[in-house]
Design an enzyme around this catalytic site. Structure first.
Site, short mmCIF file in Angstrom:
data_model
loop_
_atom_site.label_atom_id
_atom_site.label_comp_id
_atom_site.label_asym_id
_atom_site.label_seq_id
_atom_site.Cartn_x
_atom_site.Cartn_y
_atom_site.Cartn_z
N HIS A 1 63.80 -18.64 49.11
CA HIS A 1 62.52 -18.93 49.61
C HIS A 1 61.97 -18.16 50.35
O HIS A 1 60.61 -17.96 50.14
CB HIS A 1 62.67 -20.46 50.04
CG HIS A 1 61.49 -21.41 49.91
ND1 HIS A 1 61.71 -22.49 49.68
CD2 HIS A 1 60.28 -20.90 50.08
CE1 HIS A 1 60.31 -23.10 49.65
NE2 HIS A 1 59.47 -22.26 49.85
N TYR B 1 60.96 -29.17 49.84
CA TYR B 1 60.03 -30.09 49.49
C TYR B 1 60.54 -31.36 49.41
O TYR B 1 59.73 -32.38 49.70
CB TYR B 1 59.30 -29.83 48.06
CG TYR B 1 58.75 -28.40 47.88
CD1 TYR B 1 58.60 -27.51 48.98
CD2 TYR B 1 58.43 -27.77 46.54
CE1 TYR B 1 58.16 -26.11 48.67
CE2 TYR B 1 58.05 -26.51 46.50
CZ TYR B 1 57.86 -25.88 47.52
OH TYR B 1 57.24 -24.54 47.34
N ASP C 1 57.87 -26.06 39.17
CA ASP C 1 58.40 -25.40 40.34
C ASP C 1 58.63 -26.26 41.71
O ASP C 1 57.50 -27.05 41.90
CB ASP C 1 57.18 -24.32 40.93
CG ASP C 1 57.81 -23.48 42.32
OD1 ASP C 1 58.39 -22.52 41.99
OD2 ASP C 1 57.21 -23.88 43.41
N LYS D 1 64.26 -23.61 44.85
CA LYS D 1 64.75 -22.56 45.82
C LYS D 1 65.61 -22.78 46.80
O LYS D 1 65.74 -23.99 47.20
CB LYS D 1 63.42 -22.35 46.36
CG LYS D 1 62.23 -22.13 45.47
CD LYS D 1 60.97 -21.82 46.08
CE LYS D 1 59.83 -21.98 45.26
NZ LYS D 1 59.11 -23.35 45.45
N1 LIG Z 1 57.43 -20.02 47.73
C1 LIG Z 1 56.90 -20.54 48.73
O1 LIG Z 1 57.15 -20.00 49.74
C2 LIG Z 1 55.63 -21.25 48.18
C3 LIG Z 1 55.38 -22.05 47.07
N2 LIG Z 1 54.62 -22.74 46.86
C4 LIG Z 1 54.41 -23.46 45.20
O2 LIG Z 1 53.05 -23.29 44.80
C5 LIG Z 1 52.57 -24.47 44.63
C6 LIG Z 1 50.88 -24.31 44.73
O3 LIG Z 1 50.41 -24.01 45.90
P1 LIG Z 1 49.96 -25.05 46.88
O4 LIG Z 1 50.08 -24.43 48.44
O5 LIG Z 1 50.55 -26.43 46.66
O6 LIG Z 1 48.55 -25.13 46.62
P2 LIG Z 1 47.33 -25.17 45.59
O7 LIG Z 1 46.73 -23.63 45.76
O8 LIG Z 1 47.96 -25.07 44.30
O9 LIG Z 1 46.32 -26.12 45.99
C7 LIG Z 1 46.72 -27.41 45.79
C8 LIG Z 1 45.48 -28.15 46.38
O10 LIG Z 1 44.41 -28.13 45.36
C9 LIG Z 1 44.01 -29.28 45.05
N3 LIG Z 1 43.69 -29.02 43.66
C10 LIG Z 1 44.34 -28.96 42.46
N4 LIG Z 1 43.84 -28.75 41.31
C11 LIG Z 1 42.56 -28.63 41.78
C12 LIG Z 1 41.44 -28.92 40.80
N5 LIG Z 1 41.29 -28.30 39.40
N6 LIG Z 1 40.22 -28.74 41.36
C13 LIG Z 1 39.84 -29.07 42.76
N7 LIG Z 1 41.13 -29.23 43.51
C14 LIG Z 1 42.33 -29.19 43.08
C15 LIG Z 1 45.11 -30.19 45.26
O11 LIG Z 1 44.72 -31.42 45.27
P3 LIG Z 1 45.25 -32.90 44.42
O12 LIG Z 1 46.72 -32.61 44.56
O13 LIG Z 1 44.84 -33.90 45.39
O14 LIG Z 1 44.73 -32.53 43.16
C16 LIG Z 1 45.57 -29.64 46.50
O15 LIG Z 1 44.78 -29.95 47.54
C17 LIG Z 1 53.23 -25.32 45.38
O16 LIG Z 1 52.97 -26.62 45.21
C18 LIG Z 1 54.64 -25.02 45.29
O17 LIG Z 1 55.31 -25.47 44.14
C19 LIG Z 1 53.53 -23.19 47.54
C20 LIG Z 1 53.57 -22.32 48.77
C21 LIG Z 1 54.86 -21.50 49.40
O1 LIG Z 2 56.80 -23.76 49.80
C1 LIG Z 2 56.21 -23.74 50.97
N1 LIG Z 2 55.02 -23.94 51.41
C2 LIG Z 2 54.89 -23.62 52.60
C3 LIG Z 2 53.64 -23.62 53.48
C4 LIG Z 2 53.42 -23.36 54.77
C5 LIG Z 2 54.90 -22.69 55.13
C6 LIG Z 2 56.12 -22.77 54.25
C7 LIG Z 2 56.10 -23.18 53.07
C8 LIG Z 2 56.75 -23.09 52.08
O2 LIG Z 2 57.97 -22.70 52.12
#
Ligand SMILES: NC(=O)C1=CN([C@@H]2O[C@H](COP(=O)(O)OP(=O)(O)OC[C@H]3O[C@@H](n4cnc5c(N)ncnc54)[C@H](OP(=O)(O)O)[C@@H]3O)[C@@H](O)[C@H]2O)C=CC1
Ligand SMILES: O=C1Nc2ccccc2C1=O
Length: 314
Positions: free
Chosen positions: A114, A54, A49, A83
């Site tokens: 998005h 990003y 994803d 997205k």
């Molecule tokens: N459509 C939208 O608006 C959005 C989409 N997304 C998508 O969803 C994905 C995931 O959400 P995101 O907000 O990034 O956060 P997550 O909930 O996936 O958490 C990520 C965090 O957790 C840590 N982490 C990962 N695996 C572990 C583990 N096994 N144990 C402990 N800590 C861990 C990572 O650190 P480290 O990397 O150091 O391991 C990072 O700090 C995004 O990356 C994106 O692709 C996210 C937000 C908004």
């Molecule tokens: O993917 C996203 N992660 C985010 C976190 C905060 C605000 C917007 C976004 C995104 O659009």
């Protein structure tokens, strides 16, 4: 319980299959992102994803193409999502062609709008006015329904296999589903979802309408704060699994796609291994957010994602 690599897939309303676990790539630098995607693909992931906003589509694409070349695996074995950013809402075809160029791919499997927000086109992706306020296009001039309508032709053009939405609540989904000019239903709705935000009504509505839920920020986003929750920790200790494994297994047990992000090789490898949870455990974890719902994402506008209302103010 011994976690095992998750090979579960769901069938989208197009008939295509989507793997239940995908690698999230938000907030990773180019190098981290390349290594993360490559590690993931080499260790059982087939679903990635990313998003225009990003800024990492090039490294995601390079890792995918290198992996395909080295492994001999064919492109159709992978599921790639990107997205449409809100400032490109009026020209989705141009935006997707540019994303495909950056990804160096001929097509993607899923293109999501998005946010249900329209932002004016500017030289930056998040323009602000003189008072520092984010700019949005007035609802009456252009809104998320216009954006979604424009995305339909991308499927006909073969640039994406499917289209979907992200950050939509029930009223917004209803508007899309009831619009006569919308012939291609969204295959999914990607939203924030984890034990502190279980969004039960949204899950029910999406199930009834054959729209798959994808959980973003399944660990509570940066720093994974959900993993500190006492109930989650107790259940994971009892089952001898990590809190992250429990949170990811919970999402899959609820029939949702889950998109954990990590740039650590060990965590990437761990995060695709899950256990089977029983209904009581699923409910016990849901109770965390039913009692005290917490949204961890901090979008630059007010998103009433779980409220039964449509609004011209996002
Ligand atoms: N459509 C939208 O608006 C959005 C989409 N997304 C998508 O969803 C994905 C995931 O959400 P995101 O907000 O990034 O956060 P997550 O909930 O996936 O958490 C990520 C965090 O957790 C840590 N982490 C990962 N695996 C572990 C583990 N096994 N144990 C402990 N800590 C861990 C990572 O650190 P480290 O990397 O150091 O391991 C990072 O700090 C995004 O990356 C994106 O692709 C996210 C937000 C908004
Ligand atoms: O993917 C996203 N992660 C985010 C976190 C905060 C605000 C917007 C976004 C995104 O659009």
């Amino acid at each position: 319980m011994i976690p095992e690599i998750c090979t579960k897939t769901y069938t989208l309303n197009t008939g295509a299959k989507i793997p239940a676990i995908g690698l999230g790539t938000w907030k990773s630098t180019d190098e981290e992102c390349y290594n993360a995607v490559k590690t993931a693909l080499e260790n059982g992931y087939t679903h990635i994803d990313t998003a225009r906003i990003y800024g990492n589509e090039e490294s995601v694409g390079k890792a995918i193409n290198d992996y395909l070349k080295e492994s001999g695996i064919s492109r159709d074995k992978l599921f790639i999502t990107t997205k449409l950013w809100c400032s490109e809402c009026k020209e989705p075809e141009k935006a997707l062609r540019e994303s495909l160029n950056r990804l160096n791919l001929e097509y993607i499997d899923l293109y999501l709008t998005h946010w249900p927000v329209a932002i004016p086109k500017a030289d930056v992706l998040m323009p602000i006015n003189d008072e520092g306020k984010r700019l949005v296009i007035p609802y009456d001039e252009w809104n998320y329904i216009d954006t979604y309508k424009g995305m339909q032709k991308l499927v006909e053009l073969g640039l994406t296999k499917a289209i979907g939405v992200s950050n939509y609540n029930i009223p917004k989904l209803k508007k899309i589903l009831n619009d006569k000019e919308i012939k291609i239903k969204p295959v999914c709705n990607q939203v924030e979802m984890h034990p502190s935000l279980p969004q039960i009504e949204l899950i029910e509505f999406c199930k009834e309408n054959n729209i798959l839920i994808q959980c973003y920020s399944p660990l509570g986003s940066t720093g994974a704060p959900i993993l500190e929750n006492e109930i989650l920790q107790n259940i994971s200790k009892k089952n001898n699994i990590s809190p992250a494994c429990l949170a990811i297994s919970w999402a899959v047990a609820r029939g949702t796609v889950v998109l954990p992000k990590s740039v650590s090789s060990k965590r990437i490898i761990d995060n695709i291994k899950i256990v089977q949870l029983d209904e009581n455990t699923v409910k016990e974890l849901e109770s965390i957010g039913i009692e005290n719902p917490q949204r961890v994402g901090n979008p630059p506008w007010d998103v009433k994602i779980n409220l039964f209302e449509d609004s011209e103010v996002y």
